[in-house]
Scaffold this active site. Sequence first.
Site: not given
Length: 401
Positions: A208-211
């Site tokens: 995933s990502n840091r959003s």
Amino acid sequence: MLAGKHILLGITGGIAAYKTPELIRLLKAAGAEVKVVCSPQALEFVTPLTLSVVSGNPVVHALYDPNSGEWINHVNLALWADLIVLAPFTVNSLSALVQGKTENAVLVATLCARCPVILVPAMDHDMWVHNTTQRNILQAKELGYHIIEPDYGSLASGLVGHGRMPEPEALVIHLTLFKKLKPWWLGKRFLVSSGGTREALDPVRFISNRSTGKMGVALAEAASVNGAHVTIIRTKGSKIPTLKGMECIEVETALEMQTAIQERAENYDVIGMAAAVADYRIANVNTQKIKKTSEGFPTFDWIENPDILKSLAFKKRNYLLLGFALESKQSLEQAKIKFEKKGVDVLALNTLDNSGAGFEVDTNKVTLITSDSTHELELKSKTEIALEILNFVATCTIKSR
Ligand code: CTP
């Protein structure tokens, strides 16, 4: 955004009055000055001492002082206010208000108001859905009062239903955003995505990502409070609570997000893609947990995810399209290329080189790009940025295809 605002809180006699000291505390923490007026019944649930300590002001709960006989100037109290909030507002008070009755200090002050008045009804489910109450609510709206609808949940009676007063945090968000968007947004249908998508490696792991989804939630809240019909498509794991009063759909992967958006897109006036969508996913997702072995590292085949925004843009459409861009170098140049490539009407650029902007912070620095303009916004809270973006969107038009 509430700094310096004069808020008159009118409390009537319902159990949810126990939430009002916390509401006052939060309003004061946001910089507002708060004065309190109560009905006599409210004092069965919360004491004037508590309310005066948290508000820092004397509490008015009568029409005159019974000891001295002195009249209390409710007119001045109402004129002092920039905003009057009646919370909790009982079924009885609602009925009295729409009939123009002045049987207690709350109603007298409200009838003298020249500022907006927000009613926060709180009662048991069956009272709330009763035809008389709904007729009174309709009438209150016609008289120009604003309503924050009650939440669904457990009620003092032990029943579960509509009637709970929203939590103080949610009320403060609502009051902060109230009347901050152009009237263009009233009744508009707004679909917004938020958060980072997750792409599975196996049943327990994902990429995933840091959003965090904060920007998408701020957009959704700002539009919803200002009269838009909002649907938020948010990713699993997003911890930020959203306001009631909007449709909330949870998805996990980019493909799920694409399906959820595409099947609804035509029903909306504005679509905002604030989600951080993974560009790639794993083609060979393991059905079993990947075990650690001594035979080297696991390898994956990658496959490209659909570009949801682009697929929404390049077709004949009736919705206005707002895209986001995250760039880390040569930001404006890259964003202008992205603006053309994605075919959006407005692109909001975030750059990673601005401190206080981007992921996991409450502030953001955004530049808004259209086909013929570039507007750089100041570093501000995500809430304020959301309002600026939405007010800007209200001035834009859909590119003709
Ligand atoms: N977006 C999308 N579908 C994708 C990737 C991105 O709809 N598969 C949307 C995002 O929601 C955002 C915009 O496209 O509104 C730009 O996202 P961004 O991550 O900045 O750009 P990418 O298209 O992923 O390009 P790159 O990673 O090369 O910058």
